[in-house]
Design an enzyme around this catalytic site. Structure first.
Site, PDB file in Angstrom:
ATOM      1  N   ASP A  10      28.640  39.920  51.564  1.00  0.00           N
ATOM      2  CA  ASP A  10      29.618  38.930  51.142  1.00  0.00           C
ATOM      3  C   ASP A  10      29.355  37.660  51.984  1.00  0.00           C
ATOM      4  O   ASP A  10      28.642  37.721  52.992  1.00  0.00           O
ATOM      5  CB  ASP A  10      31.027  39.480  51.401  1.00  0.00           C
ATOM      6  CG  ASP A  10      32.092  38.421  51.253  1.00  0.00           C
ATOM      7  OD1 ASP A  10      32.107  37.739  50.211  1.00  0.00           O
ATOM      8  OD2 ASP A  10      32.912  38.257  52.184  1.00  0.00           O
ATOM      9  N   ASP A  12      31.956  34.455  52.393  1.00  0.00           N
ATOM     10  CA  ASP A  12      33.130  33.881  53.073  1.00  0.00           C
ATOM     11  C   ASP A  12      33.827  34.935  53.927  1.00  0.00           C
ATOM     12  O   ASP A  12      34.252  35.975  53.422  1.00  0.00           O
ATOM     13  CB  ASP A  12      34.104  33.307  52.042  1.00  0.00           C
ATOM     14  CG  ASP A  12      33.482  32.128  51.312  1.00  0.00           C
ATOM     15  OD1 ASP A  12      33.087  31.170  52.000  1.00  0.00           O
ATOM     16  OD2 ASP A  12      33.354  32.185  50.086  1.00  0.00           O
ATOM     17  N   GLU A  56      40.472  29.438  40.517  1.00  0.00           N
ATOM     18  CA  GLU A  56      41.536  30.414  40.257  1.00  0.00           C
ATOM     19  C   GLU A  56      42.669  30.237  41.273  1.00  0.00           C
ATOM     20  O   GLU A  56      43.846  30.383  40.957  1.00  0.00           O
ATOM     21  CB  GLU A  56      40.966  31.833  40.345  1.00  0.00           C
ATOM     22  CG  GLU A  56      39.968  32.201  39.258  1.00  0.00           C
ATOM     23  CD  GLU A  56      38.549  31.667  39.472  1.00  0.00           C
ATOM     24  OE1 GLU A  56      38.307  30.908  40.441  1.00  0.00           O
ATOM     25  OE2 GLU A  56      37.671  31.993  38.654  1.00  0.00           O
ATOM     26  N   THR A 124      32.095  35.492  45.676  1.00  0.00           N
ATOM     27  CA  THR A 124      32.903  34.786  44.696  1.00  0.00           C
ATOM     28  C   THR A 124      32.671  33.280  44.746  1.00  0.00           C
ATOM     29  O   THR A 124      32.974  32.566  43.800  1.00  0.00           O
ATOM     30  CB  THR A 124      34.388  35.103  45.035  1.00  0.00           C
ATOM     31  OG1 THR A 124      34.607  36.466  44.725  1.00  0.00           O
ATOM     32  CG2 THR A 124      35.342  34.257  44.306  1.00  0.00           C
TER      33      THR A 124
END
Ligand code: XBP
Ligand code: MG
Length: 252
Positions: A10, A12, A56, A124
């Site tokens: 990942d 962040d 989002e 993301t």
């Protein structure tokens, strides 16, 4: 028995503490620039992190935090414009070298490269955010070290949905059982777990209270030989910092 064939990182919160002093001020700068009086303080941002993805997150904020917000006719365009400005501010921060890697990350990536282990990214965040962070911290070639960079809108359903990990595994042509995911958040663990991956969690201030159910190991950082991690849950197999031996022990 599973064999470690790849590490999936990942970004962040895992590679670097990007949220509080990176993404958050970049959102605030975009709001200011657009003449909006919105300001996400550290605590508010912690609540907003329940929703992954910057666009989002803005939409969630408008719905849940702004009473009586009168949406513009083109709400999607409005959000996309704010998010583009936010990305510009964030990339400028990265380029100035403002966001360092977390402990152990450089060592781990160097060990993987030295031993020929495949490494990939499943995040993301916007793709440019990943390449700028890698270039600013590890050097101009660093994005090319990763066999897959799965990021942003390549899948419509962001974490905690498993789609981004599934997308990365398809590109790598690897089984989930042969890979280990490295995450910092409950949303990340759910995403990796539901894609069938074992997960090691490195927590940070925003995520230490998350639910990490299903993670193989939860530590406060990857650590270094001279500055060990603290084990918060799971089996560290007697080790004091995270390296490929421990990754293999977890998958075995
Ligand atoms: C990261 C995110 C991202 C960043 C903002 O989650 O939620 O949305 O906060 O990035 P994870 P963008 O670490 O679980 O992948 O504004 O580029 O979307
Ligand atoms: Mg994260």
């Amino acid at each position: 028995m599973s064999r470690l064939k790849a590490l999936l990182f990942d970004v962040d919160g895992t590679l670097a503490d990007t949220e509080r002093d990176g993404h958050r001020p970049a959102f605030n700068a975009a709001f200011r620039e657009a003449g909006l009086d919105w300001h996400w303080d550290e605590a508010t941002y912690g609540e907003l992190l329940a929703v992954t993805g910057g666009k989002e997150r803005i939409r969630f904020f408008l719905r849940e935090f702004i009473e009586g917000f009168n949406p513009p006719a083109d709400l999607d365009g409005f959000i996309a414009g704010l998010h583009q400005a936010k990305t510009r501010h964030y990339l400028a921060m990265l380029q100035e070298g403002g966001i360092p890697l977390r402990p152990g990350v450089r060592r781990l990536i160097e060990e993987a490269r030295r031993t020929g282990l495949t490494i990939g990214i499943a995040t993301t965040t916007t793709p440019e955010n990943v390449s700028y962070l890698l270039r600013a911290t590890l050097g101009a070639d660093a994005p090319g070290w990763f066999s897959v960079i799965a990021a942003g809108d390549v899948v419509p359903a962001k974490k905690p949905a498993p789609d981004i990990y599934q997308w990365a595994l398809q590109r790598l042509e690897l089984d989930a059982s042969d890979c280990l995911a490295l995450e910092d958040s409950g949303n990340g663990v759910r995403s990796a777990r539901d894609a069938g991956l074992a997960t090691v969690v490195t927590t940070n201030g925003y995520t230490e209270g998350d639910d990490f159910d299903g993670a193989a190991l939860v530590v406060d950082q990857f650590g270094e030989p001279e500055s060990p991690f603290r084990v918060l849950a799971g089996n560290a197999h007697g080790r004091e910092y995270f390296d490929l031996d421990l990754a293999r022990a977890i998958l075995a």
